[in-house]
Design an enzyme around this catalytic site. Sequence first.
Site, short mmCIF file in Angstrom:
data_model
loop_
_atom_site.label_atom_id
_atom_site.label_comp_id
_atom_site.label_asym_id
_atom_site.label_seq_id
_atom_site.Cartn_x
_atom_site.Cartn_y
_atom_site.Cartn_z
N LYS A 157 0.82 -1.21 0.00
CA LYS A 157 0.00 0.00 0.00
C LYS A 157 0.87 1.28 0.00
O LYS A 157 0.44 2.32 -0.48
CB LYS A 157 -0.91 0.04 1.22
C1 PLP Z 1 -4.36 -4.74 0.21
C2 PLP Z 1 -3.60 -6.01 0.12
C3 PLP Z 1 -3.86 -6.97 -0.87
C4 PLP Z 1 -5.00 -6.82 -1.88
O1 PLP Z 1 -4.74 -5.81 -2.82
P1 PLP Z 1 -5.93 -5.21 -3.71
O2 PLP Z 1 -5.35 -4.07 -4.43
O3 PLP Z 1 -6.99 -4.78 -2.71
O4 PLP Z 1 -6.42 -6.29 -4.61
C5 PLP Z 1 -3.06 -8.09 -0.93
N1 PLP Z 1 -2.06 -8.29 -0.04
C6 PLP Z 1 -1.80 -7.40 0.95
C7 PLP Z 1 -0.71 -7.69 1.91
C8 PLP Z 1 -2.55 -6.23 1.06
O5 PLP Z 1 -2.28 -5.34 2.05
#
Ligand code: PLP
Length: 498
Positions: free
Chosen positions: A146
């Site tokens: 993120k």
């Molecule tokens: C948010 C997240 C995901 C999923 O990603 P999206 O963009 O919502 O599909 C997968 N793995 C981790 C560790 C995350 O924090």
Amino acid sequence: MTIRYISTRDTQPVPDILAFDEVLLKGLAPDGGLYAPISIPRLPTAIERSRLSAAEQPSQHHSTRRGPPSTSQQTHQPHRTAFTYPELATQIIAAYTTNIIPDEHLKSMVFDAYSSFRHPNICPLVAIAENHYLLELFHGPTFAFKDVGLQLVARLFDYELNRRNSRVMIIGATSGDTGSAAMRAVAGLPRVEIVMLYPSERISEIQRRQMTTLTASNVHAIAIDGTFDDCQDLVKAMFADEHFRAELQLAAVNSINWARIVAQIVYYVWSYYQLGENQAVTFCVPTGNFGNILAGHYARRMGLNINRLLSASNANDILSRFFANGSLSAREVVATLSPSMDIQISSNLERLLFEIFDFDGNATSALINEFRSTGRASLTPKQHDQLRTGFQGDRLTDQETLEVMAGVHADTGLTIDPHTAVAVGVAQKQQRIHPDELIITLATAHPAKFPDAVASATGKTPNMPAPLAALEHKKERRVSLPKDLAAVQSFVRSVRNS
Ligand SMILES: *Cc1c(COP(=O)(O)O)cnc(C)c1O
């Protein structure tokens, strides 16, 4: 060319057309839709040219590439590239911000955003098996992918708010990783306050401490006595309250924010380019809200040589069923070892549906409404074919996920987190059918964020990086509120007025 956006649910004869800065600050469209680009820029020619010249150089890695890594945790020796990550990011993102943000301002925001990453390659590529690589996206400040989007989004917000001489109140719900990444990214910004709601007792201790130990006075994490869905309902209710929304100038940075997607396009191009191969690559992505994999779709539409996009799910497998049979059908969300993927309704899917429906807001909102009210909706066979040419999905159980974590650890010495493991397992299944397919799997979280799963898979507790280990000794600011709209609204007001 200036890229413009319309809402996926716009049903007016002449749709509202917005520019990047408006889409950035608005987040969700007033009609409930997501903003989607009307046109997609090509990869900048400077990138295409340098990629080609890199591929023409004799590669000393080519002969060794197909073997498994010789030592554990070995970073793939990157191909000699003409750009650093921030340089590449500036060029790609500029294709979406031309005529809106001057390139030199964009460049300084991008360089600043990625200076907070711990790895010199920002998103390094690591070989884990023959034809199989991990793209590590977790070297940012909060140890999950993120950060790649949110570190930049925070700087874009700051820039736009200064230019407009205004401020915002960001509110959101988090099941773990988004909250800390967003709070960390905006901490200390003078024109931004942020309130993140999290389900009390349902996130990990590390995730909670990452939020509650921040000392900046503009960031606030609130424990709600309820589930993640309760938190999300409170956030939706605050956005739906038009008076409140305007009074506080509410803004959102959840995964539907377009600028996050744009920032995520970059690492698809970067990894392709690091590999230095001249053949199509398949990406395998651990998927929740569909934001990450959608960025791969845009990279492909910009011209990147992508073979397939594989969407990897845990037991919450609505997406893999959708790709297989063209029907969306919701089930209860179940808790798994990969909590950031415990989602039944992937909001970013709406942008892809909008494209499949030829940018028809009526058709898109009809399908979404049908799904929301009945829990089911289907594509026509023709639409399903179109979907299937670009995407496939598969799922892993928790048991399989642990086996993959153990297997990767035994084979390579590398420790991976459960989200990454779901995607590695899906990629491995595909490579048993297509052994020559070159796959890059996206590694979305640092294993130390999920120590219990790592310990039960490998028998070893992962090494804690110093910033995570330090959390235990920091003072927490813990605020709890009941699952009550009036109580949360009055907290948000008090924060604004303080
Ligand atoms: C948010 C997240 C995901 C999923 O990603 P999206 O963009 O919502 O599909 C997968 N793995 C981790 C560790 C995350 O924090």
